[in-house]
Design an enzyme around this catalytic site. Structure first.
Site, PDB file in Angstrom:
ATOM      1  N   ASP A 179       0.838  -1.201   0.000  1.00  0.00           N
ATOM      2  CA  ASP A 179       0.000   0.000   0.000  1.00  0.00           C
ATOM      3  C   ASP A 179       0.877   1.257   0.000  1.00  0.00           C
ATOM      4  O   ASP A 179       1.998   1.239   0.506  1.00  0.00           O
ATOM      5  CB  ASP A 179      -0.897  -0.021   1.242  1.00  0.00           C
ATOM      6  CG  ASP A 179      -2.091   0.906   1.087  1.00  0.00           C
ATOM      7  OD1 ASP A 179      -2.303   1.447  -0.020  1.00  0.00           O
ATOM      8  OD2 ASP A 179      -2.812   1.104   2.084  1.00  0.00           O
TER       9      ASP A 179
ATOM     10  N   HIS B  91       2.783   3.693  -8.888  1.00  0.00           N
ATOM     11  CA  HIS B  91       2.608   2.276  -9.226  1.00  0.00           C
ATOM     12  C   HIS B  91       3.837   1.749  -9.973  1.00  0.00           C
ATOM     13  O   HIS B  91       4.285   0.622  -9.734  1.00  0.00           O
ATOM     14  CB  HIS B  91       1.353   2.074 -10.065  1.00  0.00           C
ATOM     15  CG  HIS B  91       0.085   2.397  -9.323  1.00  0.00           C
ATOM     16  ND1 HIS B  91      -0.151   1.964  -8.031  1.00  0.00           N
ATOM     17  CD2 HIS B  91      -1.020   3.118  -9.664  1.00  0.00           C
ATOM     18  CE1 HIS B  91      -1.339   2.393  -7.623  1.00  0.00           C
ATOM     19  NE2 HIS B  91      -1.880   3.104  -8.606  1.00  0.00           N
TER      20      HIS B  91
ATOM     21  N   LEU C 211      11.215 -20.493  -4.958  1.00  0.00           N
ATOM     22  CA  LEU C 211      10.199 -19.622  -4.371  1.00  0.00           C
ATOM     23  C   LEU C 211       8.928 -19.728  -5.205  1.00  0.00           C
ATOM     24  O   LEU C 211       8.992 -19.737  -6.434  1.00  0.00           O
ATOM     25  CB  LEU C 211      10.701 -18.166  -4.382  1.00  0.00           C
ATOM     26  CG  LEU C 211       9.680 -17.076  -4.004  1.00  0.00           C
ATOM     27  CD1 LEU C 211       9.360 -17.127  -2.513  1.00  0.00           C
ATOM     28  CD2 LEU C 211      10.204 -15.679  -4.350  1.00  0.00           C
TER      29      LEU C 211
END
Ligand code: FPP
Length: 244
Positions: free
Chosen positions: A17, A34, A128
């Protein structure tokens, strides 16, 4: 009190956020935030591999984010597409498997195609498991999983498998550590079932400023936590897992 967890978390979830504020604080528009956020994703994914984290779930776009202005939504969809088209080579080199969780049918077709290709080309990664949540809602996923099962008897373990099927990427371990950047302290419909016993870690830092040192700080804090899973004593992880 002795810490119960000496190792890093198996599953880390991050609510990324603060992108918009990062952009506007600097006199840019929100989409600059962004774009900078996408760079932070690269950094944190690499740091997660180095830390030996097995599963990393990143909240990129919630089902409620469609309410944002069309320009911002369109910019995000483009950003996701570009990431998914360019990143798999680097992900594959690092042994990372990428899957996308969330609804796909409302995404632009080029993004849907990029997701399919990215998932296919990274499918053998074992270092991962990177899960990107796009058009994601935990409650919608739980409803979807439950409706796959019908009226048969259900237990928590079977339900975990159903959630994995609903998410398409397969079963994942419970979230051990949930991080939220940007100063808010809420879950915003992210991985509600999986985070039942997650340790929560919040920072005021906006996501584009979040780096390897911040992840290290969150992990160090996690290792100091006393995870009791509702019991009275610090139990080894294996015992706690059995009890779930
Ligand atoms: C929340 O910040 C962030 C988003 C809704 C988008 C998340 C996207 C990224 C981190 C970048 C791209 C990711 C990938 C995987 C390429 P906000 O816009 O709500 O910030 P604000 O709270 O300051 O308004």
């Amino acid at each position: 009190m002795m810490p119960s967890t000496f190792s890093n978390p198996a599953h880390v979830a991050i609510i990324m956020d603060g992108n918009g504020r990062w952009g506007t604080d600097r006199g840019f528009d929100r989409s600059a935030g962004h774009a900078a956020g996408a760079e932070a994703v690269r950094t944190v994914v690499e740091a997660s591999v180095a830390a030996g984290i097995g599963t990393l779930s990143l909240y990129a776009f919630s089902a409620d984010n469609w309410q944002r202005p069309a320009g911002e939504v369109g910019g995000l969809m483009e950003l996701f597409r570009r990431y998914l088209e360019t990143e798999p080579v680097r992900l594959r080199d690092q042994g990372i498997r990428l899957t996308v969780i969330g609804r796909r049918d409302r995404l632009p077709f080029p993004l849907q195609a990029a997701i399919r290709l990215a998932e296919r080309s990274t499918a053998t990664g074992r270092q991962l498991h990177l899960r990107l949540a796009i058009d994601y809602s935990a409650r919608a996923t739980i409803v979807a999983a439950a409706s796959r099962w019908g009226n048969r008897p259900l237990d928590a373990e079977r339900f975990r498998r159903l959630l994995g099927e609903a998410d398409r990427g397969g079963m994942v371990p419970p979230v051990d550590l949930l991080i939220r950047t940007g100063g808010e302290r809420r879950l915003s419909d992210f991985l509600l079932w999986e985070s039942a016993y997650a340790e929560l870690w919040f920072t005021d830092r906006h996501w584009p400023d979040f780096g390897a040192a911040d992840l290290a700080e969150a992990l160090a804090d996690y290792r100091r936590r006393d995870r009791r899973y509702g019991g009275l004593t610090a139990e080894p992880r294996a015992a706690a897992e059995r009890a779930r």
